[in-house]
Design an enzyme around this catalytic site. Structure first.
Site, PDB file in Angstrom:
ATOM      1  N   HIS A  21       0.832  -1.212   0.000  1.00 33.09           N
ATOM      2  CA  HIS A  21       0.000   0.000   0.000  1.00 33.09           C
ATOM      3  C   HIS A  21       0.866   1.262   0.000  1.00 33.09           C
ATOM      4  O   HIS A  21       0.672   2.164  -0.825  1.00 33.09           O
ATOM      5  CB  HIS A  21      -0.903  -0.023   1.242  1.00 33.09           C
ATOM      6  CG  HIS A  21      -1.804   1.166   1.351  1.00 33.09           C
ATOM      7  ND1 HIS A  21      -3.108   1.168   0.907  1.00 33.09           N
ATOM      8  CD2 HIS A  21      -1.588   2.421   1.851  1.00 33.09           C
ATOM      9  CE1 HIS A  21      -3.653   2.347   1.129  1.00 33.09           C
ATOM     10  NE2 HIS A  21      -2.745   3.125   1.700  1.00 33.09           N
ATOM     11  N   GLU A  22       1.801   1.303   0.939  1.00 31.60           N
ATOM     12  CA  GLU A  22       2.645   2.501   1.056  1.00 31.60           C
ATOM     13  C   GLU A  22       3.590   2.648  -0.124  1.00 31.60           C
ATOM     14  O   GLU A  22       3.901   3.771  -0.539  1.00 31.60           O
ATOM     15  CB  GLU A  22       3.430   2.470   2.374  1.00 31.60           C
ATOM     16  CG  GLU A  22       2.575   2.435   3.623  1.00 31.60           C
ATOM     17  CD  GLU A  22       1.568   3.576   3.686  1.00 31.60           C
ATOM     18  OE1 GLU A  22       1.829   4.654   3.104  1.00 31.60           O
ATOM     19  OE2 GLU A  22       0.509   3.393   4.319  1.00 31.60           O
ATOM     20  N   HIS A  25       1.892   4.605  -2.854  1.00 30.53           N
ATOM     21  CA  HIS A  25       2.014   6.060  -2.648  1.00 30.53           C
ATOM     22  C   HIS A  25       3.418   6.538  -3.023  1.00 30.53           C
ATOM     23  O   HIS A  25       3.590   7.552  -3.720  1.00 30.53           O
ATOM     24  CB  HIS A  25       1.759   6.408  -1.174  1.00 30.53           C
ATOM     25  CG  HIS A  25       0.342   6.208  -0.723  1.00 30.53           C
ATOM     26  ND1 HIS A  25      -0.745   6.703  -1.416  1.00 30.53           N
ATOM     27  CD2 HIS A  25      -0.171   5.596   0.381  1.00 30.53           C
ATOM     28  CE1 HIS A  25      -1.857   6.394  -0.771  1.00 30.53           C
ATOM     29  NE2 HIS A  25      -1.538   5.713   0.315  1.00 30.53           N
TER      30      HIS A  25
END
Length: 448
Positions: A21-22, A25
């Site tokens: 997920h990170e 980003h």
């Protein structure tokens, strides 16, 4: 699996999901020219830090999430020479892309995980009804065992997983009908009163009374401390009659036992080719409704031939597996979104919400069942994480996307005052959601 094994399975799953997920980003931020100051897995004071490509990569002690810290003029003073590298200086389209990249990375991870599952071969159960709980809503609808389900509420099903998902949706809509392929063309509907009494929590499915498992009227397990052992029942005994009434199905036996707590019963069983008569007195225990019911402490033998007839195996090539993985991810994401929406509207019980304790328990269970179950568990949690983060709640990615959508429509950013209030409301809502999920976890663990 030991507690340590369960915790390890949970930590690996959460670590992979959060990292993906990170990294979504991070990767898009770098592509958009934004300077990333820190990439953290976990929250709290960093335990370990390494600096690479201008970013501090850290591991922190609280393993329930992570974050990517970008250069931002709203948080620190930024030199004029680096202003073009700050997040807030980017066009709104780039900011939206950076924020959306996290949930999209989780959906991509789910596709990869499902692709590995389909590539290695998938085993599932055809939607055949093995057993029906006596006096259950399923029995009231007309199920007797041996049926094959073709559709639930008009939605085609090809596996028991499909049946469960369709049933959950049907319970939330207050309507449940089954089209059968065997007997051909038969349609069974649940009486509205019985359906309303079930509720919409996940446990409603087990109380409905349908199972793919078929058991024989033969004893395979005897609790040494139970009433059955005291009455002389043995493993291998085949049940013939209760109080002179012939029985051919295990469900008939359990129904008779449940209705006679602390009352002597005469059992006729076949043992090594001979008929043996026994007198047993079931223990009196509290049932789900609070009424007393009988229990012997014995278990049945599973009909392995029936279960083998339901098992199907499918192994796809790389392209077909990818298409199936994308379809599975899309279907699961849509179902998760619909169920979350119905929870918020009160049409599905909030008791379905699970927190970190139950997720850890599911992680351990799936890891114990094998790599396929564990990968499917991780894919499901990854999709849930993506859908949750896309909800329009301030502090979540979806809340930021909501703000940026308003900015696009108004032509100017949302005011700092509105952002501050949204932050407070979002944190409060998220804290309440987590507290409720944790309460559900503790209640499930206490009640078993």
């Amino acid at each position: 699996m030991t507690m340590l094994g369960t915790l390890l399975a949970f930590a690996v799953a959460i670590g992979v999901l959060v990292t993906f997920h990170e990294f979504g980003h991070y990767w898009v931020a770098r592509r958009c020219g934004v300077k990333v100051l820190r990439f953290s897995i976990g929250f709290g004071k960093p335990l370990y830090t390494v600096r690479w490509r201008g970013t501090d990569w850290t591991l922190s002690p609280i393993p329930l999430g992570g974050y990517v810290k970008m250069l931002d003029e709203r948080e620190v003073e930024v030199p004029a020479s680096e202003r073009h590298l700050s997040f807030n200086a980017q066009p709104v389209g780039r900011r939206m892309a950076i924020v959306a990249a996290g949930p999209l990375a989780n959906l991509l991870l789910a596709v990869i995980l499902y692709w590995l599952v389909f590539l290695s071969g998938v085993t599932w159960l055809k939607p055949g009804v093995g057993s029906v709980l006596p006096e259950s809503p399923a029995a009231a609808a007309g199920f007797r065992g041996g049926e094959m389900i073709a559709a639930v509420n008009g939605q085609s099903v090809s596996s028991w997983q499909d049946v469960r998902l369709a049933m959950m949706e049907g319970l939330s809509n207050g309507e449940l009908s089954f089209t059968l392929s065997h007997p051909v063309g038969s349609v069974l509907s649940v009486p509205p009163g019985r359906l309303a009494a079930l509720g919409t929590e996940a446990s409603s499915l087990s109380r409905f009374g349908l199972s793919p498992v078929r058991v024989l009227a033969e004893i395979a397990m005897v609790d040494p401390a139970g009433a059955g052992a005291r009455g002389g029942l043995q493993v291998g005994d085949r049940l013939l009659a209760v109080n002179g009434q012939p029985i051919s199905r295990w469900e008939q036996f359990t129904q008779a036992i449940h209705h006679h707590p602390a009352q002597p019963l005469r059992l006729d069983v076949s043992r090594h080719g001979h008929t043996v008569s026994l007198t047993v007195t079931p223990d009196s225990v509290a049932g789900e409704s609070g009424q007393r019911q009988g229990r012997l402490g014995v278990g049945p033998r599973q009909d392995s031939a029936w279960m083998d007839s339901l098992r199907m195996t499918r192994q796809d090539g790389p392209v077909d597996a990818l298409l199936a993985a994308m379809d599975k991810t899309a279907d699961t994401a849509w179902t998760s979104l619909v169920m979350m929406g119905k929870m918020l509207l009160g049409r599905v019980s909030m008791d379905n919400l699970s927190g970190p304790l139950m997720i850890a328990d599911y992680a351990g269970q799936s890891a114990r069942q094998g790599s396929q179950s564990y990968l499917e568990f991780m894919a499901l949690i990854s999709i849930s994480l993506a859908v949750l983060n896309l909800l329009p709640i301030p502090v979540l990615d979806g809340g930021h996307l909501m703000y940026y959508t308003v900015e696009l429509l108004r032509g100017r950013p949302v005011s700092e005052r509105t952002l501050a209030w949204g932050q407070r409301i979002g944190l409060a809502a998220l804290a309440a959601l987590m507290a409720f999920a944790l309460f559900n976890d503790i209640q499930r663990l206490v009640t078993g």
